[in-house]
Design an enzyme around this catalytic site. Structure first.
Site, PDB file in Angstrom:
ATOM      1  N   ASP A   8      -3.783  11.188  10.000  1.00 25.37           N
ATOM      2  CA  ASP A   8      -2.444  10.535  10.414  1.00 25.37           C
ATOM      3  C   ASP A   8      -1.951  11.143  11.865  1.00 25.37           C
ATOM      4  O   ASP A   8      -1.855  12.376  11.894  1.00 25.37           O
ATOM      5  CB  ASP A   8      -1.545  10.532   9.449  1.00 25.37           C
ATOM      6  CG  ASP A   8      -1.878   9.695   7.994  1.00 25.37           C
ATOM      7  OD1 ASP A   8      -1.872   8.664   8.437  1.00 25.37           O
ATOM      8  OD2 ASP A   8      -2.316  10.432   7.164  1.00 25.37           O
ATOM      9  N   GLU A  49       0.990  -1.208   0.077  1.00 24.19           N
ATOM     10  CA  GLU A  49       0.128   0.066  -0.081  1.00 24.19           C
ATOM     11  C   GLU A  49       0.894   1.055   0.152  1.00 24.19           C
ATOM     12  O   GLU A  49       1.657   1.453   1.095  1.00 24.19           O
ATOM     13  CB  GLU A  49      -0.633  -0.172   1.429  1.00 24.19           C
ATOM     14  CG  GLU A  49      -2.272   0.306   0.993  1.00 24.19           C
ATOM     15  CD  GLU A  49      -2.970   0.028   2.632  1.00 24.19           C
ATOM     16  OE1 GLU A  49      -3.105   1.027   3.280  1.00 24.19           O
ATOM     17  OE2 GLU A  49      -3.396  -0.900   2.695  1.00 24.19           O
TER      18      GLU A  49
END
Ligand SMILES: Cc1ncc(COP(=O)(O)O)c(C=O)c1O
Lengths: 393, 259
Positions: B58, B47
């Protein structure tokens, strides 16, 4: 033409809710409830009562005689600077904290740039008795020390945002991250008409009290509720949205949004979003955004910390795109001159943000019978150091 | 041609390891090197994250890697070239590109879908793309280009919405393990395990992988008990940050995780 949000959260091509799934339930909860809550009689009563007795509304609509003379027209100043805590920001925080209470939330988070929204949030948290955490870029904390201490005196925790360039955009990122990590007990009080739907609409509605009052006050003072022009500065765009809101459908009222050109639109140090931006997605909505060709957000610049945001609320992107509002800009120099000019002409030291709106008057030729309203979004107390550093007074 | 993701899940339904890293981190050409090493080490899915200036979902580790990648000059255009290069170097595992919407939007979503598929990607994850927007504007485009699309679900996602997401998914669902931003953790709390059990019991059409907070063999195998496997991100980025010998470190990392 429709200028209000549609039921999917869009203003024309702009708006929506572009959020990671972790934020979805929170935003959805708000979306499902905000209209119901704010239209309840009990809510309205509490909201208007606080605006009157706590904030000091209605704020005066002051006929600025000497400023009018200078521009050979009739200029009124909407005195949001006289609101409790020194700016329009408190109209929104009062509304949102009452919503948060009804949603059963116990904690509040907020982002702040100049610190005005942070102070307004800390204030209402003290008022209602809720725990308050404000994210503020580390650079802004250094630039705006007095507001940091004001928030602390009011009982809020101020957390420095250390990511990115450590200013408003990064403080907003940190607040969103905090919300992702604390999804159930916390409400995020966003400080402008930005963020995912329903924030832009909710904040615009709370700020719409500004134009609601302007209409009434003009009716009393001029026998006509409609001005020819309404000027307001635009950072995220909440004071402008509030000042425009009740005139949006009255096309004969010219709406003028004033962005911060910083050191000049093409200087590489500017925050003039409509001049420099392209449609993009940031902080949950599709809107005009100052960014690189590759879609990286560019850190904007303005002498006023409250205007240096890389986007504008989606309602403004729409008003710009369809031409309902005219977007102009004022540089640092023009704004500072205008701020000092207003101080000497009218005895009012404006916030540097609001000084941008005053500066833009120079770009227009008014008729002598025109009625011009400038939304004076805040007072200059917080900017004393900026004025002192500027020096030319 | 069959899609490598659907292919993988049709032959394997347990212990799938997907490893996330940021394109252009720690160096611009790391994207290709790391893909090769992951493939050789036995990772099942690669990924690759598209760096963005404002990665709101994040935690600090991935934020930092985004910043370094952007400072290195990483861009969407370069990433497409790197994916081509990865395939040229004979990497056979499925490749997923994951990123915030804005950089993809500026590249052009339609062009991105086509170019990514042509370069050899098998799926996309665009965590801030709304479901309705995918359904109304891009679903047929993804299908026409034989690309899978993965949505995220979190512990606060309602069952009704999980079902809707399931119906719009092709490939697998990304089950975020906790109400949090990305970041490595050592164990799962009881309520996380209950959430995995709930998902496992929902008889979804698509398999799901568990991500966020997976960092070691304990969290990986725990996650795998309830799902088809798991996604590791921050822990791998931390490794890349400190590694002096990528070949050995990546091999050991994958081995240790899979146990
Ligand atoms: C006095 C004042 N005016 C204007 C702004 C800009 O915000 P908005 O565009 O949302 O009104 C700020 C923001 O801090 C402010 O403090």
């Amino acid at each position: 033409m429709n200028y209000k949000v549609n039921d999917r959260g869009y203003y024309g091509n702009f708006g929506g809710a572009y959020i990671p799934e972790m934020l979805y339930p929170n935003v959805e909860e708000l979306r499902n409830n905000y209209l119901k809550i704010i239209s309840e009689e009990g809510f309205k009563k509490e909201f208007y009562d606080l605006l009157k007795n706590y904030v000091g509304r209605p704020s005066p609509l002051y006929f600025a005689g000497r400023l009018s003379q200078k521009h050979s027209t009739k200029i009124y100043l909407k005195r949001e600077d006289l609101c409790h805590t020194g700016s329009h920001k408190i109209n929104n925080t009062i509304g949102q904290i009452l919503v948060a209470k009804r949603l059963g939330k116990q904690k509040i988070i907020a982002e702040t740039g100049a610190g005005q929204h942070g102070v307004a949030t800390a204030t209402v948290c003290a008022l209602i008795g809720m725990e308050c955490t404000v994210y503020m870029g580390k650079v802004d904390m250094e630039r705006q020390k007095p507001n940091v201490e004001r928030m602390r005196i009011l009982g809020a925790k101020v957390v420095p945002a250390l990511s990115g360039n450590m200013t408003l955009k990064d403080a907003t990122n940190e607040a969103m991250r905090h919300w992702i990590n604390n999804p159930t007990d916390t409400h995020y009080i966003i400080g402008s008409v930005v963020g995912p739907h329903p924030y832009p609409d909710m904040v615009a509605r709370f700020q719409s009290v500004i134009s609601e009052e302007i209409k009434k006050q003009l009716e009393e003072q001029e026998g006509n509720p409609y001005p020819d022009y309404v000027f307001a500065c635009v950072g995220g765009g909440s004071n402008a949205a509030g000042a425009f809101f009740n005139f949006l459908d009255d096309e004969h009222v010219n709406l003028v949004a004033v962005e911060a050109a910083g050191k000049g639109i093409n200087s590489g140090e500017s925050a003039a979003t409509t001049a420099l931006g392209k449609p993009g997605v940031l902080h949950g909505s599709k809107t005009l955004l100052i960014q690189t060709e590759d879609g990286q957000v560019i850190e904007p610049y303005s002498i006023s910390a409250g205007l240096d945001y890389p986007g504008i609320g989606p309602i403004h992107s729409h008003l710009f795109e369809v031409g309902r509002a005219k977007f102009v800009s004022a540089t640092d120099d023009e704004a500072m001159d205008a701020g000092i000019g207003l101080s000497k002409l009218e005895g009012i030291i404006p916030a540097v943000e609001s000084a941008h709106a005053i500066a833009a008057l120079d770009q227009f030729q008014f008729d002598k019978d025109d009625i011009v309203v400038v939304n004076l979004s805040g007072r200059g107390d917080k900017d004393l150091e900026t004025y002192i550093r500027w020096g030319k007074y | 041609m069959k899609n490598r993701i659907t292919n993988l899940f049709s032959t394997k339904n347990k212990g799938i390891l997907s490893v996330f890293y940021t394109a252009g981190f720690p160096n611009m050409d790391s994207t290709v090197t790391i893909a090769k090493l992951l493939d050789q080490s036995g990772a099942d899915i690669i990924e690759i994250g598209i760096p963005f200036s404002d990665p709101v979902a994040d935690g600090p580790t991935i934020q930092q890697s985004n910043k370094i990648a952007l400072d290195n000059g990483m861009s969407v255009k370069l990433l497409i070239e790197q994916v081509k290069e990865i395939r040229k170097q004979n990497v056979k595992v499925p490749i997923i590109l994951m990123g915030y919407l804005n950089p993809v939007m500026q590249y052009g979503i339609e062009k991105f879908v086509k170019d990514a598929a042509e370069a050899g990607a098998d799926g996309l994850i665009l965590p801030d793309m709304p479901l309705y927007e995918y359904e109304e504007h891009y679903k047929s485009l993804f299908e026409a280009n034989n690309l899978c699309n993965t949505f995220l679900i979190s512990p606060t996602t309602s069952e009704e919405r999980i079902k809707r997401i399931d119906s719009l998914t092709k490939g697998f669902i990304y089950a975020v393990s906790a109400s949090s931003t990305t970041g490595a953790k050592n164990t799962f709390a009881d309520e996380q395990v209950q959430y995995f059990e709930k998902l496992n019991g929902m008889s979804l059409i698509n398999p799901f992988l568990i991500g966020f907070g997976i960092s070691n063999n304990h969290t990986f195998s725990k996650a795998s008990e309830y799902s088809a496997g798991a996604i590791v991100g921050s822990a791998f980025i931390n490794l890349l940050k400190d590694s002096k010998d990528l070949d050995t470190d990546i091999l050991n990392f994958v081995k240790q995780l899979k146990g």
